[in-house]
Write a protein that holds these residues in place. Structure first.
Motif, short mmCIF file in Angstrom:
data_model
loop_
_atom_site.label_atom_id
_atom_site.label_comp_id
_atom_site.label_asym_id
_atom_site.label_seq_id
_atom_site.Cartn_x
_atom_site.Cartn_y
_atom_site.Cartn_z
N MET A 1 -4.25 -15.44 -5.78
CA MET A 1 -4.09 -13.99 -5.78
C MET A 1 -4.84 -13.38 -6.96
SD MET A 1 -0.08 -13.21 -4.93
CE MET A 1 -0.37 -11.49 -4.66
N ASN A 2 -5.40 -12.23 -6.71
CA ASN A 2 -6.01 -11.42 -7.77
C ASN A 2 -5.13 -10.19 -7.95
OD1 ASN A 2 -8.49 -12.80 -8.39
ND2 ASN A 2 -9.13 -12.29 -6.33
N ILE A 3 -4.56 -10.06 -9.13
CA ILE A 3 -3.66 -8.95 -9.43
C ILE A 3 -4.26 -8.14 -10.56
CG2 ILE A 3 -1.34 -8.29 -10.12
CD1 ILE A 3 -0.42 -11.04 -8.95
N ILE A 4 -4.39 -6.84 -10.34
CA ILE A 4 -4.91 -5.94 -11.37
C ILE A 4 -3.73 -5.38 -12.15
CG2 ILE A 4 -6.24 -3.84 -11.82
CD1 ILE A 4 -7.79 -6.35 -10.66
N VAL A 5 -3.83 -5.42 -13.48
CA VAL A 5 -2.75 -4.98 -14.36
C VAL A 5 -3.23 -3.75 -15.14
CG1 VAL A 5 -1.21 -5.65 -16.24
CG2 VAL A 5 -1.92 -7.36 -14.54
N LEU A 6 -2.48 -2.66 -14.98
CA LEU A 6 -2.84 -1.38 -15.59
C LEU A 6 -1.70 -0.83 -16.42
CD1 LEU A 6 -4.25 0.36 -12.39
CD2 LEU A 6 -5.58 -0.68 -14.23
N SER A 7 -2.05 0.06 -17.32
CA SER A 7 -1.07 0.87 -18.04
C SER A 7 -1.80 2.06 -18.64
CB SER A 7 -0.40 0.07 -19.15
OG SER A 7 0.68 0.80 -19.70
N ASP A 8 -1.05 3.08 -18.94
CA ASP A 8 -1.56 4.22 -19.70
C ASP A 8 -2.84 4.82 -19.11
OD1 ASP A 8 0.42 4.25 -21.99
OD2 ASP A 8 -0.25 2.18 -22.02
N THR A 9 -2.80 5.07 -17.82
CA THR A 9 -3.94 5.68 -17.14
C THR A 9 -4.01 7.19 -17.40
OG1 THR A 9 -2.55 5.63 -15.17
CG2 THR A 9 -4.29 3.98 -15.32
N HIS A 10 -2.87 7.82 -17.59
CA HIS A 10 -2.82 9.25 -17.94
C HIS A 10 -3.77 10.09 -17.07
CE1 HIS A 10 -0.25 8.71 -21.47
NE2 HIS A 10 -0.94 7.62 -21.71
N MET A 11 -3.65 9.91 -15.76
CA MET A 11 -4.52 10.66 -14.86
C MET A 11 -3.75 11.81 -14.20
SD MET A 11 -6.79 7.62 -13.17
CE MET A 11 -7.77 8.70 -12.14
N PRO A 12 -4.33 12.97 -14.11
CA PRO A 12 -5.74 13.30 -14.28
C PRO A 12 -6.10 13.84 -15.67
CG PRO A 12 -4.65 15.14 -13.23
CD PRO A 12 -3.60 14.07 -13.45
N ARG A 13 -5.18 13.80 -16.63
CA ARG A 13 -5.48 14.36 -17.94
C ARG A 13 -6.66 13.66 -18.62
NH1 ARG A 13 -3.84 13.42 -23.16
NH2 ARG A 13 -2.32 11.88 -22.53
N MET A 14 -6.68 12.32 -18.58
CA MET A 14 -7.72 11.58 -19.30
C MET A 14 -8.90 11.18 -18.41
SD MET A 14 -6.68 11.88 -22.29
CE MET A 14 -8.05 11.01 -23.03
N ALA A 15 -8.74 11.29 -17.11
CA ALA A 15 -9.84 11.00 -16.18
C ALA A 15 -9.48 11.60 -14.83
CB ALA A 15 -10.07 9.50 -16.04
N LYS A 16 -10.44 12.19 -14.19
CA LYS A 16 -10.21 12.78 -12.86
C LYS A 16 -10.31 11.74 -11.76
CE LYS A 16 -9.90 16.84 -14.71
NZ LYS A 16 -8.77 16.87 -15.61
N THR A 17 -11.08 10.67 -12.01
CA THR A 17 -11.25 9.59 -11.03
C THR A 17 -11.10 8.24 -11.73
OG1 THR A 17 -13.64 9.51 -11.35
CG2 THR A 17 -12.82 10.97 -9.59
N LEU A 18 -10.83 7.21 -10.95
CA LEU A 18 -10.74 5.87 -11.51
C LEU A 18 -12.11 5.42 -12.01
CD1 LEU A 18 -8.57 4.30 -8.69
CD2 LEU A 18 -7.84 4.70 -11.06
N PRO A 19 -12.17 4.75 -13.14
CA PRO A 19 -13.45 4.25 -13.63
C PRO A 19 -14.08 3.29 -12.61
CG PRO A 19 -11.79 4.12 -15.36
CD PRO A 19 -11.07 4.48 -14.08
N PRO A 20 -15.40 3.37 -12.40
CA PRO A 20 -16.07 2.51 -11.43
C PRO A 20 -15.83 1.02 -11.66
CG PRO A 20 -17.53 4.28 -12.10
CD PRO A 20 -16.31 4.37 -12.98
N LEU B 1 -13.17 -0.42 -12.92
CA LEU B 1 -11.82 -0.70 -12.42
C LEU B 1 -11.81 -0.69 -10.89
CD1 LEU B 1 -8.77 -1.08 -12.56
CD2 LEU B 1 -8.57 1.38 -13.05
N GLU B 2 -12.46 0.29 -10.32
CA GLU B 2 -12.48 0.41 -8.87
C GLU B 2 -13.08 -0.82 -8.20
OE1 GLU B 2 -12.75 4.38 -6.15
OE2 GLU B 2 -14.30 4.08 -7.66
N SER B 3 -14.09 -1.39 -8.81
CA SER B 3 -14.71 -2.59 -8.22
C SER B 3 -13.71 -3.75 -8.18
CB SER B 3 -15.97 -2.99 -8.99
OG SER B 3 -15.67 -3.48 -10.27
N TYR B 4 -12.84 -3.86 -9.16
CA TYR B 4 -11.80 -4.89 -9.16
C TYR B 4 -10.69 -4.54 -8.17
CZ TYR B 4 -13.59 -7.58 -13.11
OH TYR B 4 -14.35 -8.39 -13.93
N LEU B 5 -10.35 -3.28 -8.06
CA LEU B 5 -9.30 -2.86 -7.14
C LEU B 5 -9.65 -3.19 -5.69
CD1 LEU B 5 -8.31 0.57 -8.71
CD2 LEU B 5 -6.92 -1.52 -8.67
#
Length: 166
Positions: free
Chosen positions: A1-20, A22-26
């Motif tokens: 299994m590939n599991i992505i671990v995130l925290s403190d994304t603070h969206m949309p205040r700190m970013a309007k979209t997911l970073p590319p 990160l998205e490639s891993y998602l």
């Protein structure tokens, strides 16, 4: 299994979209774990489109997130036991607050956030892991998140560091 671990994304205040990066891993994720401070439920809805989503709430999350997620969860993937909490609160260090709910359990892996500081270290047999933030690095050199690999009886976790959230 590939599991992505995130925290403190603070969206949309700190970013309007997911970073590319990160998205490639998602796109390859079998599951996603979020350790709080999403900010809005819209991010949870977006992440659910990639893979099954597990998460906890942090100290800046809006009320709908508190209705969907708990403050502390326990997960099992194969033989791997995981505790997840945000780590916010008063007194003690972020790590100490994160360990408190699991003090009698000793999970294999304890995922937490809050400080935005990437951490990977072993304490009393438990690996403490803070993925950092993919959108709000504060004083860190890089943005970051975690990549957890789980096989039947083996697992490993690493930070994925990157320089730009756009």
């Amino acid at each position: 299994m590939n599991i992505i671990v995130l925290s403190d994304t603070h969206m949309p205040r700190m970013a309007k979209t997911l970073p590319p990066v990160l998205e490639s891993y998602l796109h390859k994720a079998d599951a996603i774990i979020h350790a709080g401070d999403w900010q809005t439920a819209a991010l949870a809805d977006e992440l659910k489109k990639y893979a099954p989503l597990y998460g906890v709430t942090g100290n800046v999350d809006e009320p709908p997130l508190h209705e969907r997620f708990e403050k502390v969860i326990r997960l099992t993937f194969g033989t791997l036991t995981i505790g997840v909490t945000h780590g916010d609160g008063k007194g003690k260090t972020t790590e100490q607050r994160a360990m408190e709910p699991f003090k009698d359990e000793n999970p294999d892996l304890l995922i937490f956030g809050h400080s935005h500081i990437p951490v990977k270290k072993k304490v009393n047999g438990t690996v403490l892991f803070n993925p950092g933030s993919p959108t709000d690095k504060r004083k860190q050199k890089h943005f970051s998140f975690g990549h957890l690999h789980v096989n039947e009886n083996e697992w490993s976790i690493e930070h994925i560091y990157f320089d730009s959230k756009t």
